[in-house]
Design a protein around this motif. Sequence first.
Motif, PDB file in Angstrom:
ATOM      1  N   ALA A   1     -12.323  -2.184 -14.171  1.00  0.00           N
ATOM      2  CA  ALA A   1     -11.556  -2.942 -13.613  1.00  0.00           C
ATOM      3  C   ALA A   1     -10.154  -2.144 -12.984  1.00  0.00           C
ATOM      4  CB  ALA A   1     -10.754  -3.885 -14.791  1.00  0.00           C
ATOM      5  N   GLY A   2     -10.239  -0.825 -12.989  1.00  0.00           N
ATOM      6  CA  GLY A   2      -9.170  -0.083 -12.243  1.00  0.00           C
ATOM      7  C   GLY A   2      -8.134   0.544 -13.210  1.00  0.00           C
ATOM      8  N   TYR A   3      -8.211   0.254 -14.440  1.00  0.00           N
ATOM      9  CA  TYR A   3      -7.075   0.835 -15.337  1.00  0.00           C
ATOM     10  C   TYR A   3      -7.278   2.451 -15.515  1.00  0.00           C
ATOM     11  CZ  TYR A   3      -5.711  -3.686 -16.821  1.00  0.00           C
ATOM     12  OH  TYR A   3      -4.806  -5.072 -16.977  1.00  0.00           O
ATOM     13  N   PRO A   4      -6.338   3.123 -15.262  1.00  0.00           N
ATOM     14  CA  PRO A   4      -6.252   4.671 -15.717  1.00  0.00           C
ATOM     15  C   PRO A   4      -6.762   4.467 -17.270  1.00  0.00           C
ATOM     16  CG  PRO A   4      -4.284   4.157 -14.580  1.00  0.00           C
ATOM     17  CD  PRO A   4      -4.864   2.818 -15.112  1.00  0.00           C
ATOM     18  N   LEU A   5      -7.720   5.458 -17.629  1.00  0.00           N
ATOM     19  CA  LEU A   5      -8.165   5.414 -18.961  1.00  0.00           C
ATOM     20  C   LEU A   5      -8.161   6.896 -19.432  1.00  0.00           C
ATOM     21  CD1 LEU A   5      -9.556   3.118 -20.947  1.00  0.00           C
ATOM     22  CD2 LEU A   5     -11.765   4.130 -19.927  1.00  0.00           C
TER      23      LEU A   5
ATOM     24  N   CYS B   1       0.845  -1.223  -0.341  1.00  0.00           N
ATOM     25  CA  CYS B   1      -0.071   0.159   0.169  1.00  0.00           C
ATOM     26  C   CYS B   1       0.986   1.308   0.028  1.00  0.00           C
ATOM     27  CB  CYS B   1      -0.884   0.085   1.120  1.00  0.00           C
ATOM     28  SG  CYS B   1      -2.089  -1.265   1.233  1.00  0.00           S
ATOM     29  N   GLU B   2       1.959   1.087   0.808  1.00  0.00           N
ATOM     30  CA  GLU B   2       2.745   2.439   0.813  1.00  0.00           C
ATOM     31  C   GLU B   2       3.529   2.749  -0.369  1.00  0.00           C
ATOM     32  OE1 GLU B   2       6.814   3.782   3.188  1.00  0.00           O
ATOM     33  OE2 GLU B   2       5.584   1.794   3.926  1.00  0.00           O
ATOM     34  N   LYS B   3       3.961   1.651  -1.130  1.00  0.00           N
ATOM     35  CA  LYS B   3       4.576   1.763  -2.471  1.00  0.00           C
ATOM     36  C   LYS B   3       3.677   1.931  -3.507  1.00  0.00           C
ATOM     37  CE  LYS B   3       8.735   1.231  -0.640  1.00  0.00           C
ATOM     38  NZ  LYS B   3       9.688   2.517  -0.662  1.00  0.00           N
ATOM     39  N   GLY B   4       2.200   1.894  -3.291  1.00  0.00           N
ATOM     40  CA  GLY B   4       1.458   1.976  -4.350  1.00  0.00           C
ATOM     41  C   GLY B   4       0.998   0.628  -5.146  1.00  0.00           C
ATOM     42  N   GLY B   5       1.760  -0.403  -4.827  1.00  0.00           N
ATOM     43  CA  GLY B   5       1.695  -1.580  -5.414  1.00  0.00           C
ATOM     44  C   GLY B   5       2.049  -1.425  -6.809  1.00  0.00           C
ATOM     45  N   PRO B   6       2.071  -2.371  -7.571  1.00  0.00           N
ATOM     46  CA  PRO B   6       2.352  -2.579  -9.236  1.00  0.00           C
ATOM     47  C   PRO B   6       1.631  -1.668  -9.762  1.00  0.00           C
ATOM     48  CG  PRO B   6       1.205  -4.560  -8.790  1.00  0.00           C
ATOM     49  CD  PRO B   6       1.651  -4.080  -7.406  1.00  0.00           C
ATOM     50  N   ARG B   7       2.289  -0.713 -10.574  1.00  0.00           N
ATOM     51  CA  ARG B   7       1.492   0.060 -11.414  1.00  0.00           C
ATOM     52  C   ARG B   7       0.415  -0.418 -12.508  1.00  0.00           C
ATOM     53  NH1 ARG B   7       1.970   3.429 -16.026  1.00  0.00           N
ATOM     54  NH2 ARG B   7       3.831   2.250 -16.896  1.00  0.00           N
ATOM     55  N   MET B   8      -0.693  -0.120 -12.616  1.00  0.00           N
ATOM     56  CA  MET B   8      -1.291  -0.565 -13.700  1.00  0.00           C
ATOM     57  C   MET B   8      -1.202   0.215 -15.115  1.00  0.00           C
ATOM     58  SD  MET B   8      -5.264  -1.352 -12.136  1.00  0.00           S
ATOM     59  CE  MET B   8      -5.586  -2.566 -13.183  1.00  0.00           C
ATOM     60  N   LYS B   9      -1.164  -0.496 -16.058  1.00  0.00           N
ATOM     61  CA  LYS B   9      -0.938   0.198 -17.474  1.00  0.00           C
ATOM     62  C   LYS B   9      -1.976   1.239 -17.728  1.00  0.00           C
ATOM     63  CE  LYS B   9       2.344  -2.599 -19.013  1.00  0.00           C
ATOM     64  NZ  LYS B   9       3.870  -2.239 -19.412  1.00  0.00           N
ATOM     65  N   LYS B  10      -1.432   2.358 -18.330  1.00  0.00           N
ATOM     66  CA  LYS B  10      -2.436   3.221 -18.529  1.00  0.00           C
ATOM     67  C   LYS B  10      -3.039   2.976 -19.998  1.00  0.00           C
ATOM     68  CE  LYS B  10       0.169   7.081 -16.119  1.00  0.00           C
ATOM     69  NZ  LYS B  10       0.997   8.411 -16.254  1.00  0.00           N
ATOM     70  N   ILE B  11      -4.177   2.975 -20.219  1.00  0.00           N
ATOM     71  CA  ILE B  11      -4.866   2.620 -21.299  1.00  0.00           C
ATOM     72  C   ILE B  11      -5.564   3.740 -22.120  1.00  0.00           C
ATOM     73  CG2 ILE B  11      -6.579   0.887 -22.560  1.00  0.00           C
ATOM     74  CD1 ILE B  11      -5.871  -1.057 -20.173  1.00  0.00           C
ATOM     75  N   GLY B  12      -5.126   3.726 -23.288  1.00  0.00           N
ATOM     76  CA  GLY B  12      -6.082   4.802 -24.309  1.00  0.00           C
ATOM     77  C   GLY B  12      -6.969   4.123 -24.949  1.00  0.00           C
ATOM     78  N   PHE B  13      -8.058   4.745 -25.268  1.00  0.00           N
ATOM     79  CA  PHE B  13      -9.155   3.767 -26.030  1.00  0.00           C
ATOM     80  C   PHE B  13      -9.851   4.774 -27.050  1.00  0.00           C
ATOM     81  CE2 PHE B  13     -12.735   1.330 -27.202  1.00  0.00           C
ATOM     82  CZ  PHE B  13     -12.400  -0.099 -26.862  1.00  0.00           C
TER      83      PHE B  13
END
Length: 316
Positions: free
Chosen positions: A52-56, A23-35
Amino acid sequence: MFSSLYPHVCFWPAVMQAFLFICEKGGPRMKKIGFIGLGVMGRSMAQNLRNAGYPLFVYNRTKEKAEPLLKAGAEWCSTPAETAAKSDIVITMVGYPHDVEEVYFGENGLLGAAKEGTILIDMTTSTPTLAKKIDEAAKAKQVKALDAPVSGGDIGAQKGNLTIMVGGDESVFEEVKPVFSVLGENIVLQGGPGSGQHTKMCNQIAIASNMIGVTESVVYAKKAGLDPEKVLKSISAGAAGSWSMSNLVPRMLAGDYSPGFFIKHFIKDMKIALDEAEKMGLNLPGLALSKKLYEELAAKGEENSGTQALIKYWSK
């Protein structure tokens, strides 16, 4: 004594410490997805990725179609180039091959702005030739590309259980599998660049003749004085069953011609398949007949109806 009775409790401090570290480190970064492309299917696919939580990051020629996604936290981009600049992965789901060409190679296109290592995934049903062209141009810019058309219509897009037919490098395919798994369930790498599009042509060829069959079945049932809904209940569970019969015939019977897949786009797909078949020296009479029937409907103003509107051919 407490720990001997409940030995698993001893592990909790370590588990909690690991959890807090993540939590402190932010966990593995989710891929930023363009649509890019928020039509009948694209908007549901993009929404599933956002859920699903992806930055979109989204772009569409008509911004109004993006409003529900923007309210859900997606970020608007004014051009495909801006979308590429902000994203790790860009998915395109547009209408026609000429739209794909413009989005990728145009003045504000993806290939001019994508960073090294960006993954470009075209999920439009387009031509195998264009898929290969995109792959070659992408590799020249140290960018990765896949062609990944889908099947399942608006229902599959909403439920996230699309069939995804993929062409491209296996390493890239493996890298984006978690993204594909949000959008679909039957996900298969068919081969190199263009293989996904060729597979989609196989899909459309099978659907084309099947749509004639299921529609003629309904017309016959009505003419024979049968209850089409009872007929459907019987034959859809047997050898005659198909996705089109189970999902589109009920729409026909309800007089619902709203598009899960536009007639105009189906005609486009059949033209691509016939062009590719001609290059290979193949004669596909069933596909040619289906295209002819749908073109007649389109000429009468049904191009924006769903493919189930084929039944209107018999009520002309």
